[in-house]
Write a protein that holds these residues in place. Sequence first.
Motif, PDB file in Angstrom:
ATOM      1  N   SER A  34      -9.848  10.646  13.449  1.00 42.62           N
ATOM      2  CA  SER A  34      -8.569  10.374  14.443  1.00 42.62           C
ATOM      3  C   SER A  34      -7.736  11.619  13.822  1.00 42.62           C
ATOM      4  N   ASN A  35      -6.854  12.188  14.530  1.00 39.49           N
ATOM      5  CA  ASN A  35      -5.793  13.274  14.360  1.00 39.49           C
ATOM      6  C   ASN A  35      -6.510  14.735  13.969  1.00 39.49           C
ATOM      7  N   VAL A  36      -7.830  14.723  14.124  1.00 44.43           N
ATOM      8  CA  VAL A  36      -8.324  16.075  13.790  1.00 44.43           C
ATOM      9  C   VAL A  36      -8.064  17.127  14.894  1.00 44.43           C
ATOM     10  N   GLY A  37      -7.554  16.751  16.084  1.00 39.63           N
ATOM     11  CA  GLY A  37      -7.155  17.772  17.236  1.00 39.63           C
ATOM     12  C   GLY A  37      -8.176  17.722  18.102  1.00 39.63           C
ATOM     13  N   LYS A  38      -8.990  16.706  18.465  1.00 37.42           N
ATOM     14  CA  LYS A  38      -9.987  16.315  19.330  1.00 37.42           C
ATOM     15  C   LYS A  38      -9.330  16.465  20.875  1.00 37.42           C
ATOM     16  N   SER A  39      -8.316  15.820  21.066  1.00 39.19           N
ATOM     17  CA  SER A  39      -7.811  15.734  22.321  1.00 39.19           C
ATOM     18  C   SER A  39      -6.902  17.189  22.572  1.00 39.19           C
ATOM     19  N   SER A  40      -6.482  17.542  21.740  1.00 41.87           N
ATOM     20  CA  SER A  40      -5.773  19.089  22.046  1.00 41.87           C
ATOM     21  C   SER A  40      -6.972  19.858  22.259  1.00 41.87           C
ATOM     22  N   GLN A  55      -7.134   9.237  25.530  1.00 41.45           N
ATOM     23  CA  GLN A  55      -5.969   8.485  24.619  1.00 41.45           C
ATOM     24  C   GLN A  55      -5.491   7.036  25.401  1.00 41.45           C
ATOM     25  N   LYS A 149      -6.820  23.462  14.083  1.00 41.85           N
ATOM     26  CA  LYS A 149      -5.461  23.751  13.898  1.00 41.85           C
ATOM     27  C   LYS A 149      -5.301  24.944  12.629  1.00 41.85           C
ATOM     28  N   ASP A 151      -4.130  27.899  13.121  1.00 40.82           N
ATOM     29  CA  ASP A 151      -2.942  28.725  13.243  1.00 40.82           C
ATOM     30  C   ASP A 151      -1.858  27.878  12.310  1.00 40.82           C
ATOM     31  N   ARG A 152      -2.338  26.991  11.516  1.00 36.83           N
ATOM     32  CA  ARG A 152      -1.189  26.398  10.442  1.00 36.83           C
ATOM     33  C   ARG A 152      -1.576  27.280   9.075  1.00 36.83           C
ATOM     34  N   SER A 178      -8.118  27.382  17.459  1.00 39.33           N
ATOM     35  CA  SER A 178      -6.731  26.540  17.417  1.00 39.33           C
ATOM     36  C   SER A 178      -6.316  26.229  18.917  1.00 39.33           C
ATOM     37  N   ALA A 179      -6.172  25.090  19.105  1.00 32.88           N
ATOM     38  CA  ALA A 179      -5.648  24.695  20.461  1.00 32.88           C
ATOM     39  C   ALA A 179      -4.297  25.116  20.786  1.00 32.88           C
ATOM     40  N   LYS A 180      -3.745  25.499  19.839  1.00 33.38           N
ATOM     41  CA  LYS A 180      -2.218  25.899  20.175  1.00 33.38           C
ATOM     42  C   LYS A 180      -2.182  27.306  20.562  1.00 33.38           C
TER      43      LYS A 180
HETATM   44  P1  GDP Z   1      -7.148  13.688  18.005  1.00 33.45           P
HETATM   45  O1  GDP Z   1      -6.501  12.173  17.504  1.00 33.45           O
HETATM   46  O2  GDP Z   1      -8.055  14.210  17.353  1.00 33.45           O
HETATM   47  O3  GDP Z   1      -7.172  13.529  19.593  1.00 33.45           O
HETATM   48  O4  GDP Z   1      -5.745  14.840  17.813  1.00 33.45           O
HETATM   49  P2  GDP Z   1      -4.695  15.249  18.679  1.00 33.45           P
HETATM   50  O5  GDP Z   1      -5.220  16.440  19.622  1.00 33.45           O
HETATM   51  O6  GDP Z   1      -3.731  14.009  19.151  1.00 33.45           O
HETATM   52  O7  GDP Z   1      -3.929  16.169  17.551  1.00 33.45           O
HETATM   53  C1  GDP Z   1      -3.136  15.603  16.521  1.00 33.45           C
HETATM   54  C2  GDP Z   1      -2.007  16.350  15.799  1.00 33.45           C
HETATM   55  O8  GDP Z   1      -2.402  17.492  15.486  1.00 33.45           O
HETATM   56  C3  GDP Z   1      -1.159  16.315  17.189  1.00 33.45           C
HETATM   57  O9  GDP Z   1       0.301  16.180  16.461  1.00 33.45           O
HETATM   58  C4  GDP Z   1      -1.118  17.664  17.642  1.00 33.45           C
HETATM   59  O10 GDP Z   1       0.123  18.268  18.164  1.00 33.45           O
HETATM   60  C5  GDP Z   1      -1.552  18.464  16.452  1.00 33.45           C
HETATM   61  N1  GDP Z   1      -2.581  19.607  16.783  1.00 33.45           N
HETATM   62  C6  GDP Z   1      -3.662  19.675  17.480  1.00 33.45           C
HETATM   63  N2  GDP Z   1      -4.493  20.950  17.338  1.00 33.45           N
HETATM   64  C7  GDP Z   1      -3.483  21.618  16.831  1.00 33.45           C
HETATM   65  C8  GDP Z   1      -3.592  23.091  16.605  1.00 33.45           C
HETATM   66  O11 GDP Z   1      -4.363  23.805  17.082  1.00 33.45           O
HETATM   67  N3  GDP Z   1      -2.586  23.568  16.143  1.00 33.45           N
HETATM   68  C9  GDP Z   1      -1.456  22.718  15.628  1.00 33.45           C
HETATM   69  N4  GDP Z   1      -0.450  23.411  14.903  1.00 33.45           N
HETATM   70  N5  GDP Z   1      -1.401  21.568  15.802  1.00 33.45           N
HETATM   71  C10 GDP Z   1      -2.433  20.859  16.422  1.00 33.45           C
END
Ligand code: GDP
Length: 201
Positions: A34-40, A55, A149, A151-152, A178-180
């Motif tokens: 969770s929160n790894v950035g899968k949705s993004s 989500q 992520k 880009d961080r 980086s999804a960003k």
């Molecule tokens: P999920 O729970 O795996 O679906 O994760 P989310 O896609 O909801 O992302 C979790 C958090 O990480 C959110 O606050 C996003 O904005 C952040 N995030 C996701 N992808 C990136 C990325 O490529 N770069 C940055 N800087 N933040 C990201």
Amino acid sequence: MPSTRYTTQFLLSALAAEQFPAPTVPEIAFLGRSNVGKSSLLNALVGEKAAKVSQTPGRTRAINFFALLDPRQQSKLIFADLPGYGYAKISKSISAEWPKFIDPYLAERGPLKLCVCLVDSNIPPQPNDGKLVDWLRHAGREFLVVATKTDRLSGNARTRNLLAIKKTFELDEVLPVSAKTGAGIKELWIRIEASSAIEAV
Ligand code: GDP
């Protein structure tokens, strides 16, 4: 970007193997804590629809299936968004449910061509990510570890963290994304289409 412009169509949320869609086209699974950035990442790959559906409350524990349609509205690929595992409270019950339908899905799903395993590039390698990688390796599944992520991180930290992920999980490669910024998205599409034997043009 992909060889074709796909539109995304939500198919169904499955909570049991009997509910999986009929195996027709190549399937790609997306896995991660969770929160790894899968949705993004899904959002960056195919647009907002998939991320939003996955989500939606009640669907976060399911495997959410999406069809990717070509311009002739023919289904070319299926993306399977698996429930996030990991550290949040809710994930405890997800982990308990893991063997019931996720395990068989990963072990037996016929059209599954590639498991995209997301790991966060900003944190040290996590044991539960390692468990998943080991499991897939023993199951003989093709998988690709994608570090999210990026880009961080500064150049040095990125190199260091990617190396740590590679070493800890004993991988030949890790794909930084980086999804960003969109970094690595094109490369991920190339891998997805190659695994699915879809010709890039
Ligand atoms: P999920 O729970 O795996 O679906 O994760 P989310 O896609 O909801 O992302 C979790 C958090 O990480 C959110 O606050 C996003 O904005 C952040 N995030 C996701 N992808 C990136 C990325 O490529 N770069 C940055 N800087 N933040 C990201």
